[in-house]
Design an enzyme around this catalytic site. Structure first.
Site, PDB file in Angstrom:
ATOM      1  N   CYS A   1      50.310  66.240  93.198  1.00  0.00           N
ATOM      2  CA  CYS A   1      50.427  65.028  92.388  1.00  0.00           C
ATOM      3  C   CYS A   1      49.182  64.158  92.515  1.00  0.00           C
ATOM      4  O   CYS A   1      48.790  63.488  91.559  1.00  0.00           O
ATOM      5  CB  CYS A   1      51.655  64.225  92.809  1.00  0.00           C
ATOM      6  SG  CYS A   1      53.217  65.074  92.535  1.00  0.00           S
TER       7      CYS A   1
ATOM      8  N   GLU B   1      58.507  59.209  94.151  1.00  0.00           N
ATOM      9  CA  GLU B   1      57.093  59.592  94.012  1.00  0.00           C
ATOM     10  C   GLU B   1      57.065  60.725  93.008  1.00  0.00           C
ATOM     11  O   GLU B   1      57.488  61.842  93.300  1.00  0.00           O
ATOM     12  CB  GLU B   1      56.500  60.006  95.361  1.00  0.00           C
ATOM     13  CG  GLU B   1      54.989  60.089  95.345  1.00  0.00           C
ATOM     14  CD  GLU B   1      54.468  61.510  95.158  1.00  0.00           C
ATOM     15  OE1 GLU B   1      54.096  61.842  93.995  1.00  0.00           O
ATOM     16  OE2 GLU B   1      54.433  62.269  96.130  1.00  0.00           O
TER      17      GLU B   1
ATOM     18  N   SER C   1      64.482  74.904  95.279  1.00  0.00           N
ATOM     19  CA  SER C   1      65.209  76.161  95.450  1.00  0.00           C
ATOM     20  C   SER C   1      64.308  77.346  95.766  1.00  0.00           C
ATOM     21  O   SER C   1      64.809  78.392  96.196  1.00  0.00           O
ATOM     22  CB  SER C   1      66.025  76.459  94.182  1.00  0.00           C
ATOM     23  OG  SER C   1      67.047  75.503  94.009  1.00  0.00           O
TER      24      SER C   1
END
Length: 467
Positions: A268, A234, A163
């Site tokens: 990540c 993922e 968002s």
């Protein structure tokens, strides 16, 4: 979270968007379904022509979309330009290689005969409408690495983006439209998280892919499982960066800095846990800490900036909470662990190195999504492997060694979707990407990624009629 562009460099809300209503969501689902019925029949040459056109347009738009990404989530502008260029490369790679990656497979004549057939082939056919739920940290790349193979396979896409990056999300839909794709082949849905379940349960949606947090992955996987729909996830990562005595220590230390603070530490696959053999621990720590302290923290629109603000105020609060918890349990600060002076308006956090980490600290188990590195000392390869695997995550890993016996050991025993030797983890369209354990399942990129959302179809022909 409201759907809005909020500049993390100063906290200013620049633009807000109303979420789509139920009627508009229904219209877009119907449009996607109709688009798939015709787009699925296009040949690879036409799909490649369209995707190459989109790549050309993105290349022309590189400067503008880079500024949009930096404005929305704070990555340094140089990194934003590089992200756009990487997307162009991936789109052209799939346009060039998809037909071969999805070519019909032919079992051996002996196996065909043993199956009682005169002919047998394996075909890869598109699944349909794929829902992509994507994060803000690489707002262009995360989407393109799904979008390019999905479109080349003959699928169509619906994007529910984070968002806080609505303008980047809308850009992607517009890019596909300008490239000349049929209406409905790729649509952005500006909706909140609460709308995802209804969209995913809709029978017109065939499958979903999500990159994001572990809780978000659990939710989407549970819904999809209830509907018997495929997912690729993922999720988080707490990648180890192992340094053994045979490593080039100076190069390892330089690379370690980039591996930790790439994208302001919000990746990540960023190295987060630095596991260093005792023989080289002091030398590595000294060089690594010094270089972390030398980084330029500041306005992400400046080319000289190494580390910009964290993307959200809550994200910075989460990082601070992890650091504070570690310090309360005895961790030592080698640098950072504070908000930089003179940057009070934005959501900045200083590059940080912590030592003395124990399993009583949250940061030992949880992902630090910011420029915070944790240091560990080990005495041998057994301890290094055990500590590297002592994590609920298993996305990727980095190992610095020139010892071939150690290389074989790490390849065999590290619990991760990738093992990168004498360098840092990076994604490339030709290499499969994904993790194990709580880092998710399935693969993106390469042939493995494009086949994730295909129906692998066996075609069997009975024996030829005699005479």
């Amino acid at each position: 979270m409201p759907i809005a562009t909020v500049n993390p460099a100063n906290g200013e809300t620049l633009k807000t968007f109303d979420p789509l209503g139920a009627e508009e969501i229904e219209r877009r689902l119907a449009t996607a379904e109709a688009a798939f019925r015709t787009y699925r029949t296009t040949d690879f040459a036409e799909r490649a022509r369209l995707l190459n056109r989109a790549a050309d347009l993105l290349e022309q738009d590189q400067q503008d979309i880079a500024r949009t990404m930096t404005t929305e989530m704070g990555k340094p502008i140089a990194a934003a330009r590089a992200e756009a260029a990487k997307c162009v490369k991936a789109m052209r790679w799939y346009a060039r290689n998809a037909e071969e990656l999805l070519a019909d497979e032919h079992p051996s004549p002996a196996d065909v005969k043993d199956a009682g057939a005169s002919r047998a082939t394996v075909h890869y056919r598109p699944l349909g409408v794929i829902l992509a739920v994507m994060p803000w940290n690489f707002p262009l790349w995360q989407v393109v690495r799904f979008m390019a193979p999905a479109l080349m396979a003959g699928n169509v896409g619906l994007l529910k983006h984070a968002s806080n990056v609505p303008q980047t999300a809308l850009y992607l839909e517009d890019l596909i439209r300008r490239a000349g794709y049929p209406e409905g082949c790729f649509q952005t849905l500006l909706v909140g998280a609460g709308a995802v379940e209804g969209i995913l349960r809709d029978p017109r949606v065939a499958a979903a892919t999500l990159t994001g947090s572990e809780p978000a992955g659990r939710s989407v996987a549970a819904i999809a499982g209830d509907e018997v729909k495929k997912t690729v996830l993922e999720l988080g990562g707490s990648d180890p960066f192992v340094v053994m005595p045979s490593a080039d220590i100076d190069q390892a230390a330089r690379t370690a800095v980039t591996a930790r603070v790439q994208n302001n530490g919000q990746s990540c696959i960023a190295a987060k846990r630095f596991i260093v053999h005792t023989d080289v621990y002091d030398a590595f720590t000294e060089r690594f800490t010094a270089r972390m302290q030398e980084l330029t923290v500041g306005d992400p629109m400046h080319d000289a900036t190494d580390v910009g603000p964290l993307a959200t105020e809550q994200g910075r609060a989460d990082v601070e909470a992890l650091v504070d918890d570690a310090l309360s349990h005895g961790a030592r600060v080698l640098c950072g662990a504070q908000r930089p002076e003179g940057l009070e308006q934005g959501w900045y956090y200083a590059p940080t190195v912590l030592a003395g980490i124990t399993d009583s600290m949250r940061i030992h188990r949880e992902e630090a999504f910011g420029p915070v590195a944790t240091l560990y000392r080990v005495t041998d390869v057994d301890e290094a492997v055990a500590l590297a695997n002592d994590s609920p995550f298993g996305l990727s890993s980095n190992v610095w060694t020139r010892d071939e016996a150690e290389v074989r050991r790490f390849v065999r025993d590290l619990e991760a979707g990738g093992v990168f030797f004498n360098g840092m983890t990076a994604s490339h369209p030709a290499l499969p990407f994904g993790g194990v354990k709580r880092s998710g399942y399935g693969r993106e990129l390469s042939g493995h990624g494009i086949r994730e959302f295909c129906n692998t179809t066996t075609v069997w022909h009975g024996p030829e009629k005699a005479g």
